[in-house]
Write a protein that holds these residues in place. Sequence first.
Motif, PDB file in Angstrom:
ATOM      1  N   LEU A  17      23.255 -23.797 -71.894  1.00 43.86           N
ATOM      2  CA  LEU A  17      22.776 -24.002 -70.524  1.00 43.86           C
ATOM      3  C   LEU A  17      21.372 -24.599 -70.530  1.00 43.86           C
ATOM      4  N   ARG A  18      20.504 -24.094 -71.393  1.00 41.50           N
ATOM      5  CA  ARG A  18      19.122 -24.591 -71.466  1.00 41.50           C
ATOM      6  C   ARG A  18      19.073 -26.033 -71.962  1.00 41.50           C
ATOM      7  N   ILE A  19      19.898 -26.352 -72.943  1.00 47.61           N
ATOM      8  CA  ILE A  19      19.934 -27.738 -73.428  1.00 47.61           C
ATOM      9  C   ILE A  19      20.409 -28.663 -72.306  1.00 47.61           C
ATOM     10  N   GLY A  20      21.423 -28.225 -71.555  1.00 47.60           N
ATOM     11  CA  GLY A  20      21.896 -29.017 -70.410  1.00 47.60           C
ATOM     12  C   GLY A  20      20.812 -29.205 -69.366  1.00 47.60           C
ATOM     13  N   GLN A  21      20.076 -28.128 -69.051  1.00 48.58           N
ATOM     14  CA  GLN A  21      18.971 -28.235 -68.091  1.00 48.58           C
ATOM     15  C   GLN A  21      17.927 -29.225 -68.580  1.00 48.58           C
ATOM     16  N   THR A  22      17.601 -29.133 -69.873  1.00 49.73           N
ATOM     17  CA  THR A  22      16.593 -30.026 -70.451  1.00 49.73           C
ATOM     18  C   THR A  22      17.043 -31.481 -70.384  1.00 49.73           C
ATOM     19  N   GLY A  54       9.039 -32.366 -63.812  1.00 50.28           N
ATOM     20  CA  GLY A  54       7.977 -32.182 -64.794  1.00 50.28           C
ATOM     21  C   GLY A  54       7.704 -30.717 -65.091  1.00 50.28           C
ATOM     22  N   LEU A  55       8.056 -29.830 -64.183  1.00 46.94           N
ATOM     23  CA  LEU A  55       7.956 -28.389 -64.424  1.00 46.94           C
ATOM     24  C   LEU A  55       9.219 -27.835 -65.079  1.00 46.94           C
ATOM     25  N   VAL A  56      10.369 -28.310 -64.638  1.00 44.17           N
ATOM     26  CA  VAL A  56      11.644 -27.797 -65.148  1.00 44.17           C
ATOM     27  C   VAL A  56      11.836 -28.142 -66.622  1.00 44.17           C
ATOM     28  N   THR A  57      11.452 -29.329 -67.019  1.00 45.65           N
ATOM     29  CA  THR A  57      11.688 -29.760 -68.399  1.00 45.65           C
ATOM     30  C   THR A  57      10.986 -28.865 -69.423  1.00 45.65           C
ATOM     31  N   PRO A  58       9.664 -28.621 -69.327  1.00 48.78           N
ATOM     32  CA  PRO A  58       9.052 -27.736 -70.324  1.00 48.78           C
ATOM     33  C   PRO A  58       9.546 -26.288 -70.234  1.00 48.78           C
ATOM     34  N   MET A 128      21.089 -36.146 -61.405  1.00 47.67           N
ATOM     35  CA  MET A 128      20.657 -35.395 -62.592  1.00 47.67           C
ATOM     36  C   MET A 128      19.872 -34.150 -62.194  1.00 47.67           C
ATOM     37  N   ALA A 129      19.035 -34.265 -61.164  1.00 44.68           N
ATOM     38  CA  ALA A 129      18.269 -33.115 -60.686  1.00 44.68           C
ATOM     39  C   ALA A 129      19.203 -32.054 -60.101  1.00 44.68           C
ATOM     40  N   PHE A 130      20.236 -32.489 -59.380  1.00 47.09           N
ATOM     41  CA  PHE A 130      21.201 -31.536 -58.836  1.00 47.09           C
ATOM     42  C   PHE A 130      21.920 -30.792 -59.965  1.00 47.09           C
ATOM     43  N   LEU A 131      22.334 -31.516 -60.993  1.00 46.62           N
ATOM     44  CA  LEU A 131      23.019 -30.871 -62.113  1.00 46.62           C
ATOM     45  C   LEU A 131      22.092 -29.898 -62.844  1.00 46.62           C
ATOM     46  N   SER A 132      20.838 -30.266 -63.008  1.00 43.92           N
ATOM     47  CA  SER A 132      19.859 -29.366 -63.611  1.00 43.92           C
ATOM     48  C   SER A 132      19.687 -28.111 -62.754  1.00 43.92           C
ATOM     49  N   SER A 133      19.635 -28.298 -61.445  1.00 43.89           N
ATOM     50  CA  SER A 133      19.512 -27.172 -60.520  1.00 43.89           C
ATOM     51  C   SER A 133      20.712 -26.233 -60.632  1.00 43.89           C
ATOM     52  N   PHE A 134      21.904 -26.813 -60.722  1.00 46.33           N
ATOM     53  CA  PHE A 134      23.117 -26.012 -60.850  1.00 46.33           C
ATOM     54  C   PHE A 134      23.093 -25.173 -62.130  1.00 46.33           C
TER      55      PHE A 134
END
Length: 153
Positions: A17-22, A54-58, A128-134
């Motif tokens: 999940l974290r790799i997908g978010q990244t 920029g906050l979600v990635t790190p 991409m942001a929506f998928l990261s949010s999910f």
Amino acid sequence: MEMVRTASFGTSSSFVLRIGQTLFSSASLLFMCFNDDEDLYAYTAFCYLVTVMGLVTPWSVTLALMDAYSIIIQSLPMQATVISVIVAGDFVLSFLSLGGACSTASVAVLLIGAGEKQCDRYKLSATMAFLSSFLSFTSTFFNFRLLPSLMSH
């Protein structure tokens, strides 16, 4: 207890999940930033999405590294306060990125309606942001389910 830990912090599912978010947050950021026109800074929604990604990635990279470390040593102690911080961070960032994705998609649709032709990157970034949010909200859900079992110890 084992069913609750399916995708909670420190498991291989959580790592995925974290790799997908990244990946999704980085892709969203790259689609927004590799833009040769000045339109990015003209719309607050676009700047907001860049800031949130920029906050979600790190955040995602850090937690992916912690998940990987936990998987390697196979004995990371689970503490309720640590999981609470992770749940709160994931919850806040999931809604911030959802808001950024929705606002960017809205502005992109308005620009398309106004005759702009170069909005494909903005639409891809919002997706991409929506998928990261999910994925972030999914992580919140699984870690939140783990909290009651940690509080009782």
